[in-house]
Scaffold this active site. Sequence first.
Site, PDB file in Angstrom:
ATOM      1  N   LYS A  27       0.811  -1.221   0.000  1.00  0.00           N
ATOM      2  CA  LYS A  27       0.000   0.000   0.000  1.00  0.00           C
ATOM      3  C   LYS A  27       0.844   1.272   0.000  1.00  0.00           C
ATOM      4  CE  LYS A  27      -4.163  -1.753   0.099  1.00  0.00           C
ATOM      5  NZ  LYS A  27      -5.104  -1.550  -1.016  1.00  0.00           N
ATOM      6  N   SER A  73      -3.127 -12.753   2.302  1.00  0.00           N
ATOM      7  CA  SER A  73      -3.305 -12.388   0.893  1.00  0.00           C
ATOM      8  C   SER A  73      -2.061 -12.789   0.091  1.00  0.00           C
ATOM      9  CB  SER A  73      -3.593 -10.893   0.742  1.00  0.00           C
ATOM     10  OG  SER A  73      -2.564 -10.117   1.300  1.00  0.00           O
TER      11      SER A  73
END
Lengths: 334, 91
Positions: A71, A287
């Site tokens: 991110k 993930s």
Amino acid sequence: MSERAHVLDPHGAPAGVALAGALAASNGRVDSILDLVGNTPLVRLRAIEAECPGVEIWAKCEFANPGGSVKDRAALRIVRDALARGDLRDGVRLIDSTSGNTGIAYSMVGAALGVPITLVMPENVSVPRKQITRAYGTELVFSDPMEGSDGAIVLARRLVDEQPGRYYYPNQYANDSNWLAHYHGTAPEIWAQTEGRVTHFVAGVGTSGTIMGTSRRLHELGDVRCVALQPDDAMHGLEGLKHIPSSLVPPIYDERAFDETMWMPTDEGWDMAERLEHAEGLFVGHSSGANVAGALRLGKQLAAQGRTGVVVTVLCDRGDRYFAPLRWEKHYVW
Amino acid sequence: MATVRIPTPLRKFTQGKEEVSVAGGNVRDLLANLETAYPGIKERICDDAGAVRRFVNVFVADEDIRFLENLDTAVKDSDEVSIVPAIAGGR
């Protein structure tokens, strides 16, 4: 090098995005922590690829970004583009509703650039999530714990509506800067690190920024098959990933950008995350486990057809972001 | 009957209802009765062996049953039982 990238680049990468080689050239010295966002190492997963002879599996170590996750790329690009447009200026705070990696990334970028950050999160998110973002000086606003993450979104929007001059709300789900960070960063890095040998790319869909931007650029660079991975059910445990059929579709999500969707069961992703710890020494989040499980599936398909290949995926963050809440913080958010 | 709170991704089984009333003296019986009333829902909560899936949390009166007696945790009629995917808010 970055000047040349500007000329070649149809979308005009802003200064600081095309940093490839800058770190090496500077003998390990950088001006700002933000110069360490991107240009992550690519690691070969030899224990995993042993199951698909002839196929190489490589993973981008996005946990090596200074904020600890993939991110950082989107947050840095979003903030820099908003500053350039004037959406962020003196007296304006960036506000978002997130208790996850994006909130940490905004907090790190905001601290480094002097941009004040406000995050709205449900009051019952775990203590470490509050501590990490607060450590960077971020202002936290708490929403009703019974209303979960949707309650945080609603409260963030209300704060913006009440004081539109005080806040900039970037909405990463609809912000082109999100996928452009990967178009200009992740994709050319993968191309250079594999010396143009990459044949397949697979990544999970969250905001869809990673798969959109990386797929678009890899398709331009060569014959690369790009696969978007989603949880196989609305009820899933792959944090950060979205089951699109049962979700609000992110405005930046466009199925034309990639070649195929792969449906991933939670258990397969979790099992691979555990296997990566033991077999590769990689303690990564769920993930990441799902992404590598997807890469292995592609590898096995190729091997079964007697084909070779170079499959690349993404390790989004470290596993220590996901230690189970202790008993005294047992209230989960949903 | 206890009140069971249904998470958003499972409301397709409960005709969109956020809360349903289900009988059962413990969590095991309650989940069995939930399946009878709303066929298909239990498979999303429990694995083939009947255990609660790793990524699902079940709370009885705000206590995680993993810290209690799991499927044997007693449920009173006045209790609220919550079924919660184990992902923290997301993104």
